[in-house]
Design a protein around this motif. Structure first.
Motif, PDB file in Angstrom:
ATOM      1  N   ALA A 105      44.504  19.021  18.375  1.00 56.80           N
ATOM      2  CA  ALA A 105      45.422  19.632  18.171  1.00 56.80           C
ATOM      3  C   ALA A 105      45.260  20.534  16.519  1.00 56.80           C
ATOM      4  O   ALA A 105      45.452  21.457  16.463  1.00 56.80           O
ATOM      5  CB  ALA A 105      46.786  19.112  18.151  1.00 56.80           C
ATOM      6  N   ARG A 106      45.069  19.599  15.742  1.00 62.37           N
ATOM      7  CA  ARG A 106      44.905  20.118  14.207  1.00 62.37           C
ATOM      8  C   ARG A 106      43.648  21.114  14.069  1.00 62.37           C
ATOM      9  O   ARG A 106      43.936  22.192  13.651  1.00 62.37           O
ATOM     10  CB  ARG A 106      44.658  18.949  13.395  1.00 62.37           C
ATOM     11  CG  ARG A 106      44.945  19.216  11.839  1.00 62.37           C
ATOM     12  CD  ARG A 106      44.703  18.104  11.004  1.00 62.37           C
ATOM     13  NE  ARG A 106      45.691  16.954  11.508  1.00 62.37           N
ATOM     14  CZ  ARG A 106      45.509  15.652  11.885  1.00 62.37           C
ATOM     15  NH1 ARG A 106      44.102  15.211  12.117  1.00 62.37           N
ATOM     16  NH2 ARG A 106      46.508  14.923  12.541  1.00 62.37           N
ATOM     17  N   GLU A 107      42.704  20.529  14.718  1.00 61.50           N
ATOM     18  CA  GLU A 107      41.422  21.418  14.535  1.00 61.50           C
ATOM     19  C   GLU A 107      41.733  22.989  15.359  1.00 61.50           C
ATOM     20  O   GLU A 107      41.305  23.782  15.000  1.00 61.50           O
ATOM     21  CB  GLU A 107      40.278  20.588  15.245  1.00 61.50           C
ATOM     22  CG  GLU A 107      39.774  19.473  14.218  1.00 61.50           C
ATOM     23  CD  GLU A 107      38.858  18.751  14.937  1.00 61.50           C
ATOM     24  OE1 GLU A 107      38.509  19.016  16.161  1.00 61.50           O
ATOM     25  OE2 GLU A 107      38.112  17.849  14.201  1.00 61.50           O
ATOM     26  N   GLY A 108      42.221  22.851  16.571  1.00 61.73           N
ATOM     27  CA  GLY A 108      42.478  23.894  17.283  1.00 61.73           C
ATOM     28  C   GLY A 108      43.252  25.078  16.775  1.00 61.73           C
ATOM     29  O   GLY A 108      43.403  26.114  16.638  1.00 61.73           O
ATOM     30  N   PHE A 109      44.478  24.422  16.247  1.00 62.26           N
ATOM     31  CA  PHE A 109      45.605  25.137  15.309  1.00 62.26           C
ATOM     32  C   PHE A 109      45.089  26.084  14.271  1.00 62.26           C
ATOM     33  O   PHE A 109      45.112  27.231  14.224  1.00 62.26           O
ATOM     34  CB  PHE A 109      46.687  24.410  15.314  1.00 62.26           C
ATOM     35  CG  PHE A 109      47.795  24.992  14.405  1.00 62.26           C
ATOM     36  CD1 PHE A 109      48.723  25.912  15.105  1.00 62.26           C
ATOM     37  CD2 PHE A 109      48.109  24.844  13.079  1.00 62.26           C
ATOM     38  CE1 PHE A 109      49.700  26.677  14.541  1.00 62.26           C
ATOM     39  CE2 PHE A 109      49.229  25.379  12.462  1.00 62.26           C
ATOM     40  CZ  PHE A 109      50.062  26.350  13.318  1.00 62.26           C
ATOM     41  N   HIS A 110      44.305  25.178  13.398  1.00 60.42           N
ATOM     42  CA  HIS A 110      43.563  25.937  12.172  1.00 60.42           C
ATOM     43  C   HIS A 110      42.520  26.954  12.646  1.00 60.42           C
ATOM     44  O   HIS A 110      42.291  27.970  11.807  1.00 60.42           O
ATOM     45  CB  HIS A 110      43.043  25.069  11.264  1.00 60.42           C
ATOM     46  CG  HIS A 110      44.157  24.138  10.659  1.00 60.42           C
ATOM     47  ND1 HIS A 110      45.206  24.762   9.760  1.00 60.42           N
ATOM     48  CD2 HIS A 110      44.721  22.881  10.812  1.00 60.42           C
ATOM     49  CE1 HIS A 110      45.724  23.909   9.334  1.00 60.42           C
ATOM     50  NE2 HIS A 110      45.719  22.730   9.872  1.00 60.42           N
ATOM     51  N   ARG A 111      41.699  26.700  13.642  1.00 57.69           N
ATOM     52  CA  ARG A 111      40.701  27.363  14.182  1.00 57.69           C
ATOM     53  C   ARG A 111      41.321  28.727  14.661  1.00 57.69           C
ATOM     54  O   ARG A 111      40.804  29.976  14.360  1.00 57.69           O
ATOM     55  CB  ARG A 111      40.037  26.770  15.344  1.00 57.69           C
ATOM     56  CG  ARG A 111      38.703  27.513  15.893  1.00 57.69           C
ATOM     57  CD  ARG A 111      37.937  26.836  16.998  1.00 57.69           C
ATOM     58  NE  ARG A 111      38.482  26.457  17.997  1.00 57.69           N
ATOM     59  CZ  ARG A 111      39.013  25.106  18.435  1.00 57.69           C
ATOM     60  NH1 ARG A 111      38.674  24.137  17.530  1.00 57.69           N
ATOM     61  NH2 ARG A 111      39.707  25.110  19.562  1.00 57.69           N
ATOM     62  N   GLU A 112      42.271  28.643  15.469  1.00 59.45           N
ATOM     63  CA  GLU A 112      42.996  30.021  15.986  1.00 59.45           C
ATOM     64  C   GLU A 112      43.828  30.740  14.942  1.00 59.45           C
ATOM     65  O   GLU A 112      43.664  31.989  15.071  1.00 59.45           O
ATOM     66  CB  GLU A 112      44.090  29.545  17.180  1.00 59.45           C
ATOM     67  CG  GLU A 112      43.055  29.098  18.645  1.00 59.45           C
ATOM     68  CD  GLU A 112      43.998  28.992  19.567  1.00 59.45           C
ATOM     69  OE1 GLU A 112      43.505  28.570  20.719  1.00 59.45           O
ATOM     70  OE2 GLU A 112      45.274  28.623  19.391  1.00 59.45           O
ATOM     71  N   ASN A 113      44.239  30.033  13.909  1.00 58.97           N
ATOM     72  CA  ASN A 113      44.800  30.621  12.911  1.00 58.97           C
ATOM     73  C   ASN A 113      43.722  31.460  11.865  1.00 58.97           C
ATOM     74  O   ASN A 113      43.953  32.561  11.800  1.00 58.97           O
ATOM     75  CB  ASN A 113      45.464  29.559  11.774  1.00 58.97           C
ATOM     76  CG  ASN A 113      46.832  29.156  12.212  1.00 58.97           C
ATOM     77  OD1 ASN A 113      47.133  29.716  13.258  1.00 58.97           O
ATOM     78  ND2 ASN A 113      47.451  28.185  11.672  1.00 58.97           N
ATOM     79  N   ALA A 114      42.704  30.690  11.654  1.00 55.95           N
ATOM     80  CA  ALA A 114      41.465  31.237  10.902  1.00 55.95           C
ATOM     81  C   ALA A 114      41.164  32.736  11.742  1.00 55.95           C
ATOM     82  O   ALA A 114      40.542  33.514  10.992  1.00 55.95           O
ATOM     83  CB  ALA A 114      40.267  30.240  10.778  1.00 55.95           C
ATOM     84  N   ALA A 115      41.060  32.452  13.168  1.00 54.99           N
ATOM     85  CA  ALA A 115      40.731  33.664  13.942  1.00 54.99           C
ATOM     86  C   ALA A 115      41.697  34.736  13.730  1.00 54.99           C
ATOM     87  O   ALA A 115      41.322  36.038  14.380  1.00 54.99           O
ATOM     88  CB  ALA A 115      40.409  33.213  15.356  1.00 54.99           C
ATOM     89  N   GLY A 116      42.867  34.674  13.313  1.00 50.19           N
ATOM     90  CA  GLY A 116      43.857  35.690  13.139  1.00 50.19           C
ATOM     91  C   GLY A 116      44.551  36.016  14.337  1.00 50.19           C
ATOM     92  O   GLY A 116      45.146  36.935  14.519  1.00 50.19           O
TER      93      GLY A 116
END
Length: 392
Positions: A105-116
């Motif tokens: 969850a933590r990795e996925g949330f930050h990954r989608e945030n970084a993708a804008g």
């Protein structure tokens, strides 16, 4: 004690009547009402209602988390209320899905945030950093799929649908499912075309095959149509429950229920939906254990209360039933509690000050930890969610 005003979700799979009737005119929908949310999640936060004001439940908690959540709970959950309490009303099947563990969850949330990707975008699978264990308790007859069937069961059902298979000794339900989701669309459509005839012919012989037929009418080219013969099919009676761990594949097919989970809206979908599907992510998050599914029943902890013993640190669900002869009396030391009345009416009365608040079917309210003790009287049924205490 404070009355709550809650968010309603109008997802297309929702019922046109259940939540509307439960709320008794408190919500007005021309279309389906799928979920009622009680909590502080930013995608559907509750408000505390007074005679002349409405205030965010999250803001009230944040002003004094120790008094509101409880000392132990505020220490363990410094981000605020750790659970989300729902009513769901499914007139159509929900997607095949899994929920992530904490790391994913933590990795996925930050990954989608970084993708804008905006937080409210339909392209997101991760809307927060939380894992999502959940407990579902039926309010009506409720049909669900949960976890992979033992290989022998799935193999026999697939053979009944005229699927060509090898010997049962070499068969794996989870492996078949992975291969199914990895097939190109042409091969999937050809397989489902062959299966549909057998499912129609034998729909009345087995409940799982009946669901394959029903799903095939709604999603004729979706490999998820075979899920009822690959996953455990469960039919719950009212007050029976399911606990779903992170990574455990499931789909809710039909019925109304109370649902409580960690305060998260993270969903990784694999089929049976028009929403975003991410089969690669789902297969990476998947628990591939193959075993029968157990149904939970509540355990009596007093004359008026029954508890569901789920393995979750964020929440505990109880049913409270009162009648004219039996009142419920709370413990003096406890954490925050959120109530929903699903039947009858009564009042909650604070023991020290004698202040009371009436409630009826459809009402929800929060009892902060600083209220030392209280009683529930009247005739009715209420669902209570609290944060379980950790004994030193």
């Amino acid at each position: 004690m404070r009355i709550l005003k809650n968010s309603v979700k109008d997802y297309t799979w929702g019922s046109s009547s259940f939540i509307q009737e439960l709320m008794g005119g408190r919500v007005s929908f021309r279309g389906p009402a799928a979920e009622l949310w009680l909590g502080t999640h930013p995608m559907g936060p509750s408000k505390i209602v007074s005679e002349d004001n409405e205030e965010s439940l999250e803001e009230v908690i944040n002003r004094n988390p120790v008094e509101f959540l409880g000392k132990d709970a505020a220490r363990r959950f410094p981000s605020g209320l750790p659970f989300l309490f729902k009513v769901i009303a499914a007139a159509k099947p929900l997607s095949i899905q899994v929920h992530p563990d904490r790391l994913r969850a933590r990795e996925g949330f930050h990954r989608e945030n970084a993708a804008g990707i905006p937080l409210g975008s339909p392209l997101r699978s991760y809307r927060d950093e939380s894992h999502k264990p959940e407990l579902l308790c039926a309010l009506s007859e409720f049909h669900a799929l949960k976890g992979f069937r033992p290989a022998g069961e799935a193999w026999a059902l697939l053979r009944d649908l005229d699927v060509e298979l090898g010997e049962v000794e070499s068969f794996s339900t989870a492996k078949f499912f992975r291969n199914l989701l990895s097939m190109d669309q042409g091969a999937v459509s050809a397989l489902l075309h062959r299966v549909s005839g057998a499912a129609k012919e034998r729909a009345g012989t087995d409940a799982a095959i009946g669901w394959v037929f029903k799903l095939g009418l709604q999603y004729p080219d979706d490999p998820g149509c075979l899920a009822p013969v690959l996953l455990n099919l469960i039919s719950l009676r009212p007050q029976e429950a399911l606990y779903v761990s992170p990574g455990e594949i499931h789909a809710y097919l039909e019925g109304a229920a109370v649902e409580v989970m960690a305060n998260s809206d993270n969903v990784i979908r694999g089929g049976l939906t028009a929403k975003r599907i991410d089969r690669t992510e789902l297969m990476e998050a998947l628990n591939v254990e193959e075993k029968p599914c157990s149904v939970m029943v509540p355990v009596a902890v007093g004359s008026c209360e029954m508890q569901y013993r789920a393995q979750a640190e964020e929440f505990m669900l109880s049913i409270i039933e009162v009648d004219g002869a039996h009142a419920y009396r709370s413990a003096e030391k406890r954490n925050i509690e959120v109530y929903l009345c699903t039947c009858g009416s009564g009042k909650i009365t604070e023991a020290q000050q004698g202040c009371s608040l009436p409630f009826e079917r459809g009402d929800s309210f929060v009892v902060p930890a600083f209220i030392a003790s209280y009683s529930l009287t009247g005739t009715g049924k209420l669902f209570k969610v609290t944060i379980p205490s950790i004994q030193p």
